[in-house]
Design a protein around this motif. Structure first.
Motif, PDB file in Angstrom:
ATOM      1  N   LEU A  46       0.855  -1.185   0.000  1.00  0.00           N
ATOM      2  CA  LEU A  46       0.000   0.000   0.000  1.00  0.00           C
ATOM      3  C   LEU A  46       0.890   1.232   0.000  1.00  0.00           C
ATOM      4  O   LEU A  46       1.804   1.340   0.822  1.00  0.00           O
ATOM      5  CB  LEU A  46      -0.895   0.015   1.239  1.00  0.00           C
ATOM      6  CG  LEU A  46      -1.768   1.260   1.421  1.00  0.00           C
ATOM      7  CD1 LEU A  46      -2.867   1.297   0.373  1.00  0.00           C
ATOM      8  CD2 LEU A  46      -2.360   1.312   2.825  1.00  0.00           C
ATOM      9  N   ALA A  47       0.644   2.153  -0.918  1.00  0.00           N
ATOM     10  CA  ALA A  47       1.409   3.401  -0.988  1.00  0.00           C
ATOM     11  C   ALA A  47       0.471   4.583  -0.829  1.00  0.00           C
ATOM     12  O   ALA A  47      -0.645   4.585  -1.351  1.00  0.00           O
ATOM     13  CB  ALA A  47       2.155   3.500  -2.318  1.00  0.00           C
ATOM     14  N   GLN A  51       0.173  12.541   1.226  1.00  0.00           N
ATOM     15  CA  GLN A  51      -0.664  12.573   2.426  1.00  0.00           C
ATOM     16  C   GLN A  51      -0.505  11.270   3.209  1.00  0.00           C
ATOM     17  O   GLN A  51      -0.955  10.217   2.765  1.00  0.00           O
ATOM     18  CB  GLN A  51      -2.130  12.766   2.016  1.00  0.00           C
ATOM     19  CG  GLN A  51      -3.102  12.813   3.172  1.00  0.00           C
ATOM     20  CD  GLN A  51      -4.532  12.995   2.683  1.00  0.00           C
ATOM     21  OE1 GLN A  51      -4.762  13.565   1.611  1.00  0.00           O
ATOM     22  NE2 GLN A  51      -5.487  12.524   3.451  1.00  0.00           N
ATOM     23  N   PRO A  52       0.164  11.306   4.372  1.00  0.00           N
ATOM     24  CA  PRO A  52       0.389  10.065   5.122  1.00  0.00           C
ATOM     25  C   PRO A  52      -0.891   9.545   5.754  1.00  0.00           C
ATOM     26  O   PRO A  52      -1.844  10.299   6.008  1.00  0.00           O
ATOM     27  CB  PRO A  52       1.399  10.479   6.190  1.00  0.00           C
ATOM     28  CG  PRO A  52       1.140  11.947   6.402  1.00  0.00           C
ATOM     29  CD  PRO A  52       0.738  12.479   5.060  1.00  0.00           C
ATOM     30  N   GLN A  78       4.097   2.160   2.290  1.00  0.00           N
ATOM     31  CA  GLN A  78       5.098   3.151   1.891  1.00  0.00           C
ATOM     32  C   GLN A  78       4.451   4.521   1.779  1.00  0.00           C
ATOM     33  O   GLN A  78       3.414   4.681   1.123  1.00  0.00           O
ATOM     34  CB  GLN A  78       5.729   2.784   0.550  1.00  0.00           C
ATOM     35  CG  GLN A  78       6.822   3.768   0.108  1.00  0.00           C
ATOM     36  CD  GLN A  78       7.464   3.387  -1.207  1.00  0.00           C
ATOM     37  OE1 GLN A  78       6.961   3.733  -2.269  1.00  0.00           O
ATOM     38  NE2 GLN A  78       8.581   2.665  -1.147  1.00  0.00           N
ATOM     39  N   PHE A  79       5.089   5.504   2.410  1.00  0.00           N
ATOM     40  CA  PHE A  79       4.675   6.894   2.267  1.00  0.00           C
ATOM     41  C   PHE A  79       5.701   7.608   1.403  1.00  0.00           C
ATOM     42  O   PHE A  79       6.900   7.557   1.666  1.00  0.00           O
ATOM     43  CB  PHE A  79       4.572   7.585   3.631  1.00  0.00           C
ATOM     44  CG  PHE A  79       4.360   9.076   3.530  1.00  0.00           C
ATOM     45  CD1 PHE A  79       3.296   9.588   2.803  1.00  0.00           C
ATOM     46  CD2 PHE A  79       5.229   9.954   4.164  1.00  0.00           C
ATOM     47  CE1 PHE A  79       3.094  10.960   2.698  1.00  0.00           C
ATOM     48  CE2 PHE A  79       5.034  11.332   4.075  1.00  0.00           C
ATOM     49  CZ  PHE A  79       3.973  11.835   3.345  1.00  0.00           C
ATOM     50  N   ARG A  80       5.210   8.262   0.338  1.00  0.00           N
ATOM     51  CA  ARG A  80       6.087   8.927  -0.613  1.00  0.00           C
ATOM     52  C   ARG A  80       5.749  10.410  -0.690  1.00  0.00           C
ATOM     53  O   ARG A  80       4.582  10.782  -0.838  1.00  0.00           O
ATOM     54  CB  ARG A  80       5.964   8.295  -2.006  1.00  0.00           C
ATOM     55  CG  ARG A  80       6.336   6.840  -2.027  1.00  0.00           C
ATOM     56  CD  ARG A  80       6.050   6.165  -3.340  1.00  0.00           C
ATOM     57  NE  ARG A  80       6.750   6.796  -4.447  1.00  0.00           N
ATOM     58  CZ  ARG A  80       6.946   6.213  -5.623  1.00  0.00           C
ATOM     59  NH1 ARG A  80       6.499   4.990  -5.837  1.00  0.00           N
ATOM     60  NH2 ARG A  80       7.577   6.842  -6.585  1.00  0.00           N
ATOM     61  N   SER A  85      10.903   8.524   0.421  1.00  0.00           N
ATOM     62  CA  SER A  85       9.941   7.487   0.789  1.00  0.00           C
ATOM     63  C   SER A  85      10.349   6.819   2.092  1.00  0.00           C
ATOM     64  O   SER A  85      11.534   6.740   2.425  1.00  0.00           O
ATOM     65  CB  SER A  85       9.837   6.430  -0.313  1.00  0.00           C
ATOM     66  OG  SER A  85      11.071   5.765  -0.481  1.00  0.00           O
ATOM     67  N   GLU A  86       9.341   6.374   2.815  1.00  0.00           N
ATOM     68  CA  GLU A  86       9.539   5.580   4.030  1.00  0.00           C
ATOM     69  C   GLU A  86       8.662   4.339   3.913  1.00  0.00           C
ATOM     70  O   GLU A  86       7.468   4.438   3.626  1.00  0.00           O
ATOM     71  CB  GLU A  86       9.139   6.369   5.280  1.00  0.00           C
ATOM     72  CG  GLU A  86       9.940   7.653   5.488  1.00  0.00           C
ATOM     73  CD  GLU A  86       9.409   8.449   6.667  1.00  0.00           C
ATOM     74  OE1 GLU A  86       8.511   7.928   7.385  1.00  0.00           O
ATOM     75  OE2 GLU A  86       9.876   9.586   6.866  1.00  0.00           O
TER      76      GLU A  86
END
Length: 314
Positions: A46-47, A51-52, A78-80, A85-86
């Motif tokens: 899931l990315a 917006q986290p 993943q947050f981009r 990215s994290e």
């Protein structure tokens, strides 16, 4: 977020091929424009973009996936944002010692927890299908040479050789990406196999010199799949023109070029107008359709894959 949860409730728990499940970025699911869910079996990814997601939202998604997939669930988030990215493994585990996925009869290495790009761009699935069908249908199998520019991990090369290409020249600035590309060829039995074509891997900045690339031609198929914006490497608005000017001299008579552009900021007309100006001898053939999962409210914003053909002899 409800459209994403509704999609999860109907997904196939154990898919066999890598593909996109939910494409919020296409704008067809209001409120979910920042979300995308992909299957890289046996792991779900899931990315969220820009917006986290909150821990509460992530817990809700976990419950939905768990209800559908059961105790074998493995998924990552993943947050981009702004080129960074994290990625977190939320449940389960990744295959060891390597994560291999399948698509249309080919196998590829992927790495979900490292970097923004995972080794296989799922939106290009129909582009790879087009290459496979083009090569398989080429009338003279004694010569079908392919130039794969911005080759990344060489997925186009894999399908071209599987379909019968004589030779593929893979060019990319990243030696590391080409190293994974070599492993992808090994995974698919494409190294020194009797009756198989050959692949070469050239870690090279094409704008520094075209000499090696030109000497290896001409090519019956040229694939151009650059990043739309990569500082210090390629900026589509100024650098695509430099590629287009080279196409007529690199293509064999009757050869084809596959031009790819993936940015919502530039429409179809950007490519078509520049090709008309800079490579007018090449004829527009078609736009390759995107995978159905990547449907967009505006097809001008979505991935653009265009086919052009050089004039035949006589």
């Amino acid at each position: 977020m409800q459209p994403l949860l509704d999609t999860i409730a109907t997904l196939t728990p154990n898919p066999t091929e890598a593909h996109r499940i939910f494409h919020g970025r296409g704008g067809l699911h209001p409120g979910c424009e920042h979300l995308a869910l992909d299957a890289f079996p046996p792991v779900w990814l899931l990315a969220s973009f820009s917006q986290p997601l909150s821990e509460v939202e992530l817990a809700e998604i976990h419950c939905a996936l768990s209800a559908r997939c059961g105790p074998t669930l493995s998924w990552a988030y993943q947050f981009r944002h702004e080129g960074r990215s994290e990625t977190r493994l939320m449940a389960g585990s990744l295959p060891e010692p390597q994560h291999i996925v399948s698509e249309q009869g080919a196998r590829y290495l992927v790495h979900l927890l490292r970097g923004q790009n995972h080794g296989l761009f799922l939106d290009m699935a129909e582009g790879r299908r087009w290459v496979r069908e083009f090569v398989a249908g080429w009338p003279d199998k004694r010569r079908l040479k392919v130039l794969n520019l911005f080759a990344y991990t060489c997925a186009f090369s894999v399908v071209a050789l599987q379909a019968g290409a004589t030779q593929v020249v893979n060019v990319d600035m990243s030696d590391g990406a080409l190293g994974i590309g070599k492993k992808n060829h090994q995974l698919n039995g494409l190294t020194a196999a009797p009756g198989m074509g050959t692949a070469s891997f050239l870690p090279h900045d094409i704008f520094s010199s075209w000499g090696k690339i030109g000497r290896a031609g001409p090519y019956e198929l040229i694939i151009v799949d650059p990043p739309s914006f990569q500082k210090g490497s390629f900026v589509a608005t100024k650098d695509y023109a430099r590629l287009m000017r080279r196409l007529p001299e690199l293509l064999a008579p009757g050869g084809h070029a596959l031009l790819c552009l993936n940015t919502p900021k530039l429409d179809l007309g950007f490519l078509q107008a520049q090709m008309q100006e800079l490579a007018p001898t090449l004829r527009f053939v078609e736009r390759v359709a995107n995978p159905a999962a990547f449907a967009d409210v505006d097809e001008q914003r979505s991935l653009k894959v265009l086919v052009y053909q050089a004039p035949a002899l006589g």
